[in-house]
Design a protein around this motif. Structure first.
Motif, PDB file in Angstrom:
ATOM      1  N   LEU A   1       0.814  -1.222   0.000  1.00 41.98           N
ATOM      2  CA  LEU A   1       0.000   0.000   0.000  1.00 41.98           C
ATOM      3  C   LEU A   1       0.844   1.267   0.000  1.00 41.98           C
ATOM      4  CD1 LEU A   1      -2.824  -0.974   2.538  1.00 41.98           C
ATOM      5  CD2 LEU A   1      -2.970  -0.938   0.045  1.00 41.98           C
ATOM      6  N   ASN A   2       2.057   1.193   0.571  1.00 36.70           N
ATOM      7  CA  ASN A   2       2.877   2.400   0.704  1.00 36.70           C
ATOM      8  C   ASN A   2       4.184   2.337  -0.076  1.00 36.70           C
ATOM      9  OD1 ASN A   2       1.135   3.746   2.690  1.00 36.70           O
ATOM     10  ND2 ASN A   2       1.736   2.064   4.048  1.00 36.70           N
TER      11      ASN A   2
ATOM     12  N   ASP B   1      -7.012   0.556  -8.781  1.00 39.14           N
ATOM     13  CA  ASP B   1      -6.100   0.613  -7.634  1.00 39.14           C
ATOM     14  C   ASP B   1      -6.287   1.881  -6.822  1.00 39.14           C
ATOM     15  OD1 ASP B   1      -4.912   2.323  -9.538  1.00 39.14           O
ATOM     16  OD2 ASP B   1      -2.900   1.919  -8.776  1.00 39.14           O
ATOM     17  N   GLY B   2      -7.152   2.775  -7.270  1.00 34.33           N
ATOM     18  CA  GLY B   2      -7.518   3.916  -6.444  1.00 34.33           C
ATOM     19  C   GLY B   2      -8.211   3.486  -5.170  1.00 34.33           C
ATOM     20  N   LEU B   3      -8.796   2.281  -5.188  1.00 33.61           N
ATOM     21  CA  LEU B   3      -9.352   1.693  -3.966  1.00 33.61           C
ATOM     22  C   LEU B   3      -8.332   0.771  -3.301  1.00 33.61           C
ATOM     23  CD1 LEU B   3     -11.702   1.090  -1.989  1.00 33.61           C
ATOM     24  CD2 LEU B   3     -12.324  -0.816  -3.506  1.00 33.61           C
ATOM     25  N   CYS B   4      -7.981  -0.324  -3.987  1.00 32.62           N
ATOM     26  CA  CYS B   4      -7.167  -1.366  -3.345  1.00 32.62           C
ATOM     27  C   CYS B   4      -5.716  -0.945  -3.153  1.00 32.62           C
ATOM     28  CB  CYS B   4      -7.252  -2.665  -4.137  1.00 32.62           C
ATOM     29  SG  CYS B   4      -6.874  -2.511  -5.898  1.00 32.62           S
ATOM     30  N   GLY B   5      -5.296   0.149  -3.790  1.00 38.77           N
ATOM     31  CA  GLY B   5      -3.946   0.643  -3.573  1.00 38.77           C
ATOM     32  C   GLY B   5      -3.833   1.563  -2.377  1.00 38.77           C
ATOM     33  N   TYR B   6      -4.973   1.875  -1.749  1.00 38.22           N
ATOM     34  CA  TYR B   6      -4.955   2.842  -0.645  1.00 38.22           C
ATOM     35  C   TYR B   6      -5.652   2.349   0.613  1.00 38.22           C
ATOM     36  CZ  TYR B   6      -3.043   6.046  -4.016  1.00 38.22           C
ATOM     37  OH  TYR B   6      -2.212   6.621  -4.937  1.00 38.22           O
ATOM     38  N   VAL B   7      -6.552   1.385   0.487  1.00 31.25           N
ATOM     39  CA  VAL B   7      -7.185   0.804   1.672  1.00 31.25           C
ATOM     40  C   VAL B   7      -6.989  -0.712   1.647  1.00 31.25           C
ATOM     41  CG1 VAL B   7      -8.879   2.664   1.807  1.00 31.25           C
ATOM     42  CG2 VAL B   7      -9.480   0.532   0.632  1.00 31.25           C
TER      43      VAL B   7
END
Length: 233
Positions: free
Chosen positions: A147-148, A185-191
């Motif tokens: 994620l980071n 990935d705007g969802l799964c890349g951040y949460v």
């Protein structure tokens, strides 16, 4: 089965939304464009348009048809890039699903994802084609560290970049009550997956799930555009 619902929103640090999606009965697709200027927007739009048109011409849609639709879109995008130098480097992710009876067919390129949620358990069906996925597979980072990671946006495979394209695909048996989620990935890349599972657990209303997840993304800064499609079997 309930109809699928979807929503796409621009992130807080982006000037344009390069995500696209379509829902056409039992067929859904999500794309996330990449490339300078308007390239990513063109690639993602081209992809959903070409995939939708290709599949709409078929009587029934199976696993190979989804692969063929993505390959068709790849050829069309690559051809346009070849004729417009300013679009060099543009491409897009694509995850496409089709439901036929108790079968969920899927095909995927890039790091947009497909999940299936059943009885409190969230399963990621697709595998990301990304640098961080390769690092995860090699045991060099953990799933939480994805994620980071500074290279989390680097794809190893995308639609429209090369003339030839390898498409992942598969079939899942589904049951009444299963929830299907497609996202960029705007969802799964951040949460985390835990946050996604919690939203699905909290309500049977698919649009409320999407709204809850959008709030979660914006709470952590919405560093990318985010597109989510959800349906209940």
């Amino acid at each position: 089965m309930n109809n699928f619902v979807g929503l796409s929103k621009i992130g807080l640090v982006r000037q344009r939304n390069e995500d696209r999606f379509f829902i056409d009965g039992p067929i859904c697709a999500v794309t996330d464009g990449m490339g300078g200027y308007s390239g990513g927007e063109i690639a993602s739009t081209y992809a959903v348009d070409e995939i939708k048109e290709y599949l709409a011409s078929l009587q029934t849609v199976g696993q190979q048809d989804l692969c063929d639709a993505i390959i068709h879109a790849n050829e069309r995008i690559a051809n346009r890039v070849a004729h417009e130098e300013r679009l060099a480097g543009m491409g897009t992710t694509a995850v496409v699903t089709a439901i036929n009876g108790n079968q969920l067919y899927w095909a995927s390129v890039g790091d947009s994802r497909l999940y299936v949620y059943r009885d409190g358990l969230l399963r990621q069906i697709t595998t990301d084609h990304s640098m961080v996925q390769e690092l995860l597979a090699a045991g060099e980072i953990t799933k939480d560290e994805m994620l980071n990671h500074p290279q989390r946006n680097l794809l190893t495979r995308a639609v429209g970049v090369d003339n030839t394209l390898e498409v992942d695909s598969g079939v899942e048996s589904i049951l009444p009550g299963d929830r299907i989620l497609l996202c960029t990935d705007g969802l799964c890349g951040y949460v985390s997956d835990d946050v996604i599972a919690s939203a699905l657990q909290s309500t049977d209303d698919d649009m409320k799930v999407i709204e809850s997840l959008m709030e979660s993304v914006y709470d952590v800064g919405a560093g990318d555009n985010v597109t989510i499609v959800v349906g209940t079997i």
